[in-house]
Motif scaffolding. Structure first.
Motif, PDB file in Angstrom:
ATOM      1  N   ASP A   1       0.828  -1.208   0.000  1.00 14.83           N
ATOM      2  CA  ASP A   1       0.000   0.000   0.000  1.00 14.83           C
ATOM      3  C   ASP A   1       0.864   1.261   0.000  1.00 14.83           C
ATOM      4  OD1 ASP A   1      -2.284  -1.509  -0.008  1.00 14.83           O
ATOM      5  OD2 ASP A   1      -2.555  -1.441   2.173  1.00 14.83           O
ATOM      6  N   LEU A   2       1.960   1.231   0.752  1.00 19.89           N
ATOM      7  CA  LEU A   2       2.852   2.392   0.788  1.00 19.89           C
ATOM      8  C   LEU A   2       3.549   2.588  -0.560  1.00 19.89           C
ATOM      9  CD1 LEU A   2       4.428   2.017   4.348  1.00 19.89           C
ATOM     10  CD2 LEU A   2       2.964   3.889   3.537  1.00 19.89           C
ATOM     11  N   ILE A   3       3.878   1.490  -1.225  1.00 20.46           N
ATOM     12  CA  ILE A   3       4.475   1.591  -2.561  1.00 20.46           C
ATOM     13  C   ILE A   3       3.500   2.273  -3.519  1.00 20.46           C
ATOM     14  CG2 ILE A   3       5.233   0.248  -4.559  1.00 20.46           C
ATOM     15  CD1 ILE A   3       7.317   0.351  -2.397  1.00 20.46           C
ATOM     16  N   LYS A   4       2.232   1.950  -3.413  1.00 24.43           N
ATOM     17  CA  LYS A   4       1.228   2.530  -4.302  1.00 24.43           C
ATOM     18  C   LYS A   4       1.081   4.033  -4.101  1.00 24.43           C
ATOM     19  CE  LYS A   4      -1.562  -1.698  -4.660  1.00 24.43           C
ATOM     20  NZ  LYS A   4      -2.868  -2.326  -4.336  1.00 24.43           N
ATOM     21  N   THR A   5       1.333   4.508  -2.872  1.00 25.79           N
ATOM     22  CA  THR A   5       1.215   5.948  -2.627  1.00 25.79           C
ATOM     23  C   THR A   5       2.269   6.734  -3.397  1.00 25.79           C
ATOM     24  OG1 THR A   5       2.659   5.813  -0.673  1.00 25.79           O
ATOM     25  CG2 THR A   5       0.272   5.544  -0.322  1.00 25.79           C
ATOM     26  N   GLY A   6       3.327   6.078  -3.837  1.00 28.95           N
ATOM     27  CA  GLY A   6       4.357   6.741  -4.628  1.00 28.95           C
ATOM     28  C   GLY A   6       4.135   6.596  -6.118  1.00 28.95           C
ATOM     29  N   SER A   7       2.893   6.312  -6.522  1.00 25.98           N
ATOM     30  CA  SER A   7       2.520   6.154  -7.940  1.00 25.98           C
ATOM     31  C   SER A   7       3.265   4.990  -8.603  1.00 25.98           C
ATOM     32  CB  SER A   7       2.776   7.454  -8.723  1.00 25.98           C
ATOM     33  OG  SER A   7       2.030   8.519  -8.184  1.00 25.98           O
ATOM     34  N   VAL A   8       3.584   3.963  -7.821  1.00 25.28           N
ATOM     35  CA  VAL A   8       4.223   2.753  -8.332  1.00 25.28           C
ATOM     36  C   VAL A   8       3.297   1.578  -8.062  1.00 25.28           C
ATOM     37  CG1 VAL A   8       6.216   1.210  -8.203  1.00 25.28           C
ATOM     38  CG2 VAL A   8       6.525   3.684  -7.929  1.00 25.28           C
ATOM     39  N   ASN A   9       3.071   0.773  -9.076  1.00 26.50           N
ATOM     40  CA  ASN A   9       2.150  -0.350  -8.946  1.00 26.50           C
ATOM     41  C   ASN A   9       2.927  -1.629  -8.657  1.00 26.50           C
ATOM     42  OD1 ASN A   9      -0.086  -1.988  -9.010  1.00 26.50           O
ATOM     43  ND2 ASN A   9      -0.207  -2.071 -11.241  1.00 26.50           N
ATOM     44  N   PRO A  10       2.800  -2.232  -7.462  1.00 31.02           N
ATOM     45  CA  PRO A  10       3.505  -3.489  -7.167  1.00 31.02           C
ATOM     46  C   PRO A  10       2.811  -4.662  -7.872  1.00 31.02           C
ATOM     47  CG  PRO A  10       2.183  -2.827  -5.280  1.00 31.02           C
ATOM     48  CD  PRO A  10       2.049  -1.721  -6.299  1.00 31.02           C
ATOM     49  N   LEU A  11       3.603  -5.460  -8.564  1.00 29.84           N
ATOM     50  CA  LEU A  11       3.070  -6.619  -9.280  1.00 29.84           C
ATOM     51  C   LEU A  11       3.682  -7.889  -8.713  1.00 29.84           C
ATOM     52  CD1 LEU A  11       3.329  -5.329 -12.973  1.00 29.84           C
ATOM     53  CD2 LEU A  11       1.318  -5.325 -11.493  1.00 29.84           C
ATOM     54  N   ARG A  12       2.842  -8.764  -8.180  1.00 32.77           N
ATOM     55  CA  ARG A  12       3.333 -10.026  -7.637  1.00 32.77           C
ATOM     56  C   ARG A  12       3.464 -11.059  -8.753  1.00 32.77           C
ATOM     57  NH1 ARG A  12      -0.169 -11.599  -2.432  1.00 32.77           N
ATOM     58  NH2 ARG A  12      -1.874 -11.119  -3.892  1.00 32.77           N
ATOM     59  N   LEU A  13       4.604 -11.724  -8.788  1.00 33.08           N
ATOM     60  CA  LEU A  13       4.832 -12.758  -9.788  1.00 33.08           C
ATOM     61  C   LEU A  13       3.972 -13.974  -9.489  1.00 33.08           C
ATOM     62  CD1 LEU A  13       8.724 -12.597 -10.033  1.00 33.08           C
ATOM     63  CD2 LEU A  13       7.083 -11.714 -11.680  1.00 33.08           C
ATOM     64  N   PRO A  14       3.663 -14.789 -10.516  1.00 32.81           N
ATOM     65  CA  PRO A  14       2.894 -16.011 -10.266  1.00 32.81           C
ATOM     66  C   PRO A  14       3.626 -16.931  -9.303  1.00 32.81           C
ATOM     67  CG  PRO A  14       3.014 -15.522 -12.616  1.00 32.81           C
ATOM     68  CD  PRO A  14       3.957 -14.592 -11.932  1.00 32.81           C
ATOM     69  N   ALA A  15       2.871 -17.785  -8.676  1.00 28.37           N
ATOM     70  CA  ALA A  15       3.467 -18.743  -7.750  1.00 28.37           C
ATOM     71  C   ALA A  15       4.502 -19.592  -8.468  1.00 28.37           C
ATOM     72  CB  ALA A  15       2.379 -19.628  -7.152  1.00 28.37           C
ATOM     73  N   ARG A  16       5.518 -20.032  -7.738  1.00 29.91           N
ATOM     74  CA  ARG A  16       6.618 -20.823  -8.301  1.00 29.91           C
ATOM     75  C   ARG A  16       7.270 -20.074  -9.459  1.00 29.91           C
ATOM     76  NH1 ARG A  16       3.902 -26.217  -9.913  1.00 29.91           N
ATOM     77  NH2 ARG A  16       6.027 -26.761 -10.512  1.00 29.91           N
ATOM     78  N   SER A  17       7.816 -18.930  -9.163  1.00 32.70           N
ATOM     79  CA  SER A  17       8.444 -18.080 -10.171  1.00 32.70           C
ATOM     80  C   SER A  17       9.437 -18.871 -11.017  1.00 32.70           C
ATOM     81  CB  SER A  17       9.181 -16.933  -9.476  1.00 32.70           C
ATOM     82  OG  SER A  17       9.728 -16.056 -10.413  1.00 32.70           O
ATOM     83  N   PRO A  18       9.433 -18.668 -12.350  1.00 36.92           N
ATOM     84  CA  PRO A  18      10.153 -19.564 -13.273  1.00 36.92           C
ATOM     85  C   PRO A  18      11.635 -19.238 -13.457  1.00 36.92           C
ATOM     86  CG  PRO A  18       8.965 -17.920 -14.521  1.00 36.92           C
ATOM     87  CD  PRO A  18       8.658 -17.657 -13.073  1.00 36.92           C
ATOM     88  N   MET A  19      12.385 -19.077 -12.381  1.00 39.73           N
ATOM     89  CA  MET A  19      13.811 -18.768 -12.549  1.00 39.73           C
ATOM     90  C   MET A  19      14.569 -19.929 -13.178  1.00 39.73           C
ATOM     91  SD  MET A  19      13.993 -15.708 -11.649  1.00 39.73           S
ATOM     92  CE  MET A  19      15.740 -15.535 -11.722  1.00 39.73           C
ATOM     93  N   GLU A  20      14.211 -21.158 -12.769  1.00 35.81           N
ATOM     94  CA  GLU A  20      14.898 -22.313 -13.341  1.00 35.81           C
ATOM     95  C   GLU A  20      14.670 -22.402 -14.837  1.00 35.81           C
ATOM     96  OE1 GLU A  20      15.043 -27.206 -12.947  1.00 35.81           O
ATOM     97  OE2 GLU A  20      13.917 -26.002 -11.494  1.00 35.81           O
ATOM     98  N   HIS A  21      13.458 -22.037 -15.271  1.00 35.27           N
ATOM     99  CA  HIS A  21      13.150 -22.092 -16.703  1.00 35.27           C
ATOM    100  C   HIS A  21      14.024 -21.106 -17.470  1.00 35.27           C
ATOM    101  CE1 HIS A  21      10.829 -22.259 -20.423  1.00 35.27           C
ATOM    102  NE2 HIS A  21      10.802 -20.940 -20.403  1.00 35.27           N
TER     103      HIS A  21
END
Length: 319
Positions: free
Chosen positions: A252-272
């Motif tokens: 919520d605090l990030i959003k107050t700075g006009s930045v939209n936080p985006l959560r990556l999908p579960a099990r982020s595909p770093m290995e891929h």
């Protein structure tokens, strides 16, 4: 010496006779050619005979004696005669390149249909992982034969990959790494919060603590979004995983700075991206392959899926 004089006499007599014969035949040839109305038709054998003799004559002599055709035409017959001699087309089984193996063509079609966002080069890389060396032009020809459109038309919706590419300059990734620090209490695990700007690859350290609780995370959010010198100044999106440390109040605090936080999908595909994906900017190869390179047709091809099928990797089963 008597025999030398005799040889010179005979040779001179023969040369004189040959000159007279040539002069007579040239004159007769012109007279006969003048009696013929229209174009003189010669068989391929007759053209070959004249051409084989003509190419041994000096150009000026050929221009003087040639009457059936111009010297350029006769010499053209000779070039054609030589070309036909080395023409191996009659021994070819089929015209053009060998036909693509049906199994490889089936794989190309399968990959294109299962991955609407993959372009020709991406398919080429996936095939190379399986031991098949194709060009992007060959892949395009296969897809056209099967009525499959190029990647932009196969998937009109904006993919995650295309979204990232179109927002390079305003995208920042965020995560933690840990390090062990020797203190008076012994080894203590410190959590280091860092950022990476996707377009420039610039990395910044935001802070570190052995206790990344909610209060500490909220303070980091305030620091990052400060108008004058915050790390997220000029950015619009902040990518992070689903770690519980990125709590709702932090977001919520990030959003107050006009930045939209985006959560990556579960099990982020770093290995891929590290061990399975071909990077087209790096010679279309896998940077850190986790499996041995495929050589030949060892086993059946299977498709491994990540993120519910969003990402795919093709490999061969062990024989």
């Amino acid at each position: 010496m008597l025999w030398a004089r005799l040889l010179a006499y005979v040779t001179g007599t023969v040369n004189q006779e040959l000159l007279l014969r040539n002069e007579y035949l040239t004159a007769e040839n012109r007279i006969l050619r003048g009696q013929i109305k229209g174009r003189l038709l010669l068989s391929e054998g007759e053209k070959g005979t004249l051409a084989e003799i003509a190419h041994r004559l000096p150009r000026m002599v050929l221009e003087d004696v040639a009457a059936t055709a111009k010297p350029e035409t006769i010499l053209g017959w000779y070039r054609k005669l030589i070309a036909n001699k080395f023409d191996g087309s009659k021994f070819r089984r089929s015209v053009g390149r060998p036909k693509l193996d049906q199994e490889i063509e089936r794989l190309v079609v399968q990959m294109a249909r299962e991955n609407p966002s993959w372009g020709y080069d991406r398919i080429v890389g996936a095939l190379a992982n399986l031991g098949h060396g194709l060009s992007d032009q060959t892949v395009g020809n296969v897809l056209r034969r099967h009525g499959i459109s190029p990647a932009p038309k196969r998937k009109q919706a904006v993919s995650w990959k295309n979204f990232i590419r179109s927002h390079w300059d305003v995208l920042v990734g965020m995560d933690f790494f840990t390090t062990e620090v020797l203190t008076l209490k012994g080894l203590t695990t410190y959590y280091v919060l860092f950022f990476i700007h996707l377009e420039t690859r610039q990395v910044k350290l935001a802070g570190f603590t052995p206790y990344p609780d909610q209060e500490w995370m909220e303070q980091q959010a305030r620091n990052m979004t400060m108008e004058e010198w915050g790390s997220l100044r000029g950015c619009r999106y902040l990518l992070h995983d689903r770690d519980a440390k990125f709590c709702p109040s932090f977001r919520d605090l990030i959003k107050t700075g006009s930045v939209n936080p985006l959560r990556l999908p579960a099990r982020s595909p770093m290995e891929h991206y590290h061990g399975e994906r071909n990077h087209q900017g790096k010679d279309n190869r896998i940077l850190f392959p986790s499996r041995p390179e495929a050589r030949g047709n060892m086993g059946a091809v299977r498709c491994r899926e990540r993120l519910g099928g969003l990402l795919k990797y093709y490999e061969r089963e062990a024989a």
